[in-house]
Scaffold this active site. Structure first.
Site, PDB file in Angstrom:
ATOM      1  N   LYS A   1       0.789  -1.246   0.000  1.00  0.00           N
ATOM      2  CA  LYS A   1       0.000   0.000   0.000  1.00  0.00           C
ATOM      3  C   LYS A   1       0.819   1.293   0.000  1.00  0.00           C
ATOM      4  O   LYS A   1       0.333   2.352   0.387  1.00  0.00           O
ATOM      5  CB  LYS A   1      -1.005   0.048   1.172  1.00  0.00           C
ATOM      6  CG  LYS A   1      -1.851  -1.159   1.313  1.00  0.00           C
ATOM      7  CD  LYS A   1      -2.346  -1.701   0.000  1.00  0.00           C
ATOM      8  CE  LYS A   1      -3.442  -0.873  -0.638  1.00  0.00           C
ATOM      9  NZ  LYS A   1      -3.802  -1.453  -1.968  1.00  0.00           N
TER      10      LYS A   1
ATOM     11  N   HIS B   1       6.676  -7.495  -2.370  1.00  0.00           N
ATOM     12  CA  HIS B   1       6.548  -6.842  -1.060  1.00  0.00           C
ATOM     13  C   HIS B   1       7.552  -7.431  -0.065  1.00  0.00           C
ATOM     14  O   HIS B   1       7.481  -7.155   1.128  1.00  0.00           O
ATOM     15  CB  HIS B   1       5.139  -7.029  -0.497  1.00  0.00           C
ATOM     16  CG  HIS B   1       4.078  -6.274  -1.257  1.00  0.00           C
ATOM     17  ND1 HIS B   1       4.233  -4.974  -1.646  1.00  0.00           N
ATOM     18  CD2 HIS B   1       2.845  -6.657  -1.688  1.00  0.00           C
ATOM     19  CE1 HIS B   1       3.149  -4.581  -2.304  1.00  0.00           C
ATOM     20  NE2 HIS B   1       2.296  -5.579  -2.340  1.00  0.00           N
TER      21      HIS B   1
ATOM     22  N   SER C   1      -4.364   2.760   4.610  1.00  0.00           N
ATOM     23  CA  SER C   1      -4.578   2.112   3.322  1.00  0.00           C
ATOM     24  C   SER C   1      -4.495   0.586   3.451  1.00  0.00           C
ATOM     25  O   SER C   1      -5.287  -0.153   2.853  1.00  0.00           O
ATOM     26  CB  SER C   1      -3.521   2.619   2.330  1.00  0.00           C
ATOM     27  OG  SER C   1      -3.773   2.116   1.055  1.00  0.00           O
TER      28      SER C   1
HETATM   29  P1  A3P Z   1      -5.257   4.685  -0.576  1.00  0.00           P
HETATM   30  O1  A3P Z   1      -5.804   3.420  -0.025  1.00  0.00           O
HETATM   31  O2  A3P Z   1      -4.765   5.616   0.481  1.00  0.00           O
HETATM   32  O3  A3P Z   1      -6.180   5.365  -1.525  1.00  0.00           O
HETATM   33  P2  A3P Z   1      -0.404  -0.164  -3.638  1.00  0.00           P
HETATM   34  O4  A3P Z   1      -0.475   0.038  -5.103  1.00  0.00           O
HETATM   35  O5  A3P Z   1       0.983  -0.260  -3.114  1.00  0.00           O
HETATM   36  O6  A3P Z   1      -1.285  -1.264  -3.204  1.00  0.00           O
HETATM   37  O7  A3P Z   1      -0.923   1.188  -2.960  1.00  0.00           O
HETATM   38  C1  A3P Z   1      -2.264   1.543  -3.099  1.00  0.00           C
HETATM   39  C2  A3P Z   1      -2.436   2.942  -2.602  1.00  0.00           C
HETATM   40  O8  A3P Z   1      -1.879   3.844  -3.580  1.00  0.00           O
HETATM   41  C3  A3P Z   1      -3.898   3.336  -2.475  1.00  0.00           C
HETATM   42  O9  A3P Z   1      -3.936   4.305  -1.435  1.00  0.00           O
HETATM   43  C4  A3P Z   1      -4.171   3.919  -3.833  1.00  0.00           C
HETATM   44  O10 A3P Z   1      -5.302   4.740  -3.916  1.00  0.00           O
HETATM   45  C5  A3P Z   1      -2.901   4.720  -4.035  1.00  0.00           C
HETATM   46  N1  A3P Z   1      -2.688   5.064  -5.437  1.00  0.00           N
HETATM   47  C6  A3P Z   1      -2.768   4.283  -6.506  1.00  0.00           C
HETATM   48  N2  A3P Z   1      -2.561   4.972  -7.625  1.00  0.00           N
HETATM   49  C7  A3P Z   1      -2.321   6.230  -7.265  1.00  0.00           C
HETATM   50  C8  A3P Z   1      -2.039   7.444  -7.966  1.00  0.00           C
HETATM   51  N3  A3P Z   1      -1.972   7.460  -9.270  1.00  0.00           N
HETATM   52  N4  A3P Z   1      -1.865   8.560  -7.255  1.00  0.00           N
HETATM   53  C9  A3P Z   1      -1.966   8.544  -5.923  1.00  0.00           C
HETATM   54  N5  A3P Z   1      -2.241   7.439  -5.195  1.00  0.00           N
HETATM   55  C10 A3P Z   1      -2.411   6.296  -5.857  1.00  0.00           C
END
Ligand code: A3P
Length: 292
Positions: free
Chosen positions: A48, A110, A140
């Site tokens: 996340k 991860h 998140s």
């Molecule tokens: P939130 O749950 O705070 O919205 P991962 O890809 O490592 O699983 O992380 C997911 C997190 O990154 C989520 O956070 C998601 O919304 C956010 N995320 C994904 N794409 C993004 C983007 N283009 N800009 C900002 N945040 C992004």
């Protein structure tokens, strides 16, 4: 799918000192013996922290121009395989990675730094690590654990909060503190690691690290494509095609903000967190932004 195919919540166990579940350790021998190629690029994060965002940026940088059809026909999780995943009835991450015919291969993990398969080091592969401030990362991850049907049951927010702070053995892939710090430490002596903080992206720096030349026009186009709102509605990157997540519980592209923790932390939790953080991070030079 048949009822019996629906994933059930897994239980954490200790795996080489890291809390793990079966779906990320079942294929361990193949994972450890994975043969990296020198031009493979590993995208490593604590869950996340912005893995999908950076994966998409890399995919666009390498393949956006040469194979635009890839963008509309192949979900990102197949373009950038998740190395350690094995969920029955789908292909394992290692299988997907080995089947990639394009290069460089972009591979996501991860794993904490000490568990990365040795051939990534032997082949001197480039690695991109993304770290996100602990408060937003925690929020998140909580929502991710709620919606991902095979992840351990996160319980309620206050118990999750406690487990995150304890750090040692309570969350899948271990402690946030250990994860971000040991990758940071490794970076100090290993010049093939580019360490990015969520939401502070310098595309030019990234291109420089990767040895790519890109025009201003191209960089502008990529920056637009990877904006949260655009990614959220893009079915090829927003995970909506995956069966193991319940989108009625939460969204994968949930908020995409720095500072959303303020909607979850109580004042008392925030104080407890800050106190604990000071202790846990006292030897670290890592700096995060907790608000914009
Ligand atoms: P939130 O749950 O705070 O919205 P991962 O890809 O490592 O699983 O992380 C997911 C997190 O990154 C989520 O956070 C998601 O919304 C956010 N995320 C994904 N794409 C993004 C983007 N283009 N800009 C900002 N945040 C992004």
């Amino acid at each position: 799918p048949l009822c019996s195919d629906l994933p059930s919540r897994e239980v954490l166990f200790d795996f080489h000192g890291v809390p793990m579940i079966h779906s990320f350790s079942a294929n361990w021998e193949k994972i450890q013996n994975f043969q990296a190629r020198p031009d493979d690029i590993l995208i490593a994060t604590y869950p996340k922290a912005g893995t999908t965002w950076v994966s998409y940026i890399l995919d666009l940088l390498y393949f956006g121009k040469t194979s635009p059809e890839r963008q509309t026909s192949i979900p990102l999780y197949e373009r950038v395989p998740f190395l350690e995943i094995t969920i029955s009835s789908t292909d394992s991450g290692v299988d997907l990675a080995e089947r990639l015919t394009t290069s460089p291969r972009l591979i996501k993990t991860h794993l904490p730094v000490q568990l990365v398969p040795k051939s990534f080091w032997e082949q001197n592969c480039k690695m991109i690590y993304v770290a996100r401030n602990a408060k937003d990362n925690m929020v998140s991850y909580f929502h991710m654990d709620r919606m991902t049907l095979f992840h351990p049951d996160p319980g309620d927010w206050s118990s999750y909060f406690k487990r995150f702070l304890e750090g040692n053995s309570m969350l899948l892939f271990g402690s946030w503190y250990d994860h971000v710090n040991s990758w940071w430490k490794k970076k100090q002596t290993h010049d093939k690691i580019h360490y990015i903080i969520y939401h502070i992206l310098f595309l030019e720096k990234l291109c420089c690290f990767l040895g790519l030349s890109s025009s201003l026009e191209e960089r502008k186009q990529i920056t637009g494509g990877v904006q949260f709102d655009n990614m959220k509605k893009n079915n090829m990157v927003n995970y909506s095609t995956l069966q193991v997540m319940d989108f009625k519980v939460s969204q994968f592209m949930r908020k995409g903000k720095v500072g959303d923790w303020k909607n979850h932390f109580t004042v008392a939790q925030n104080e407890e967190f800050d106190e604990n953080y000071k202790q846990k991070m006292k030897n670290s030079t890592l700096q995060f932004r907790y608000e914009v």
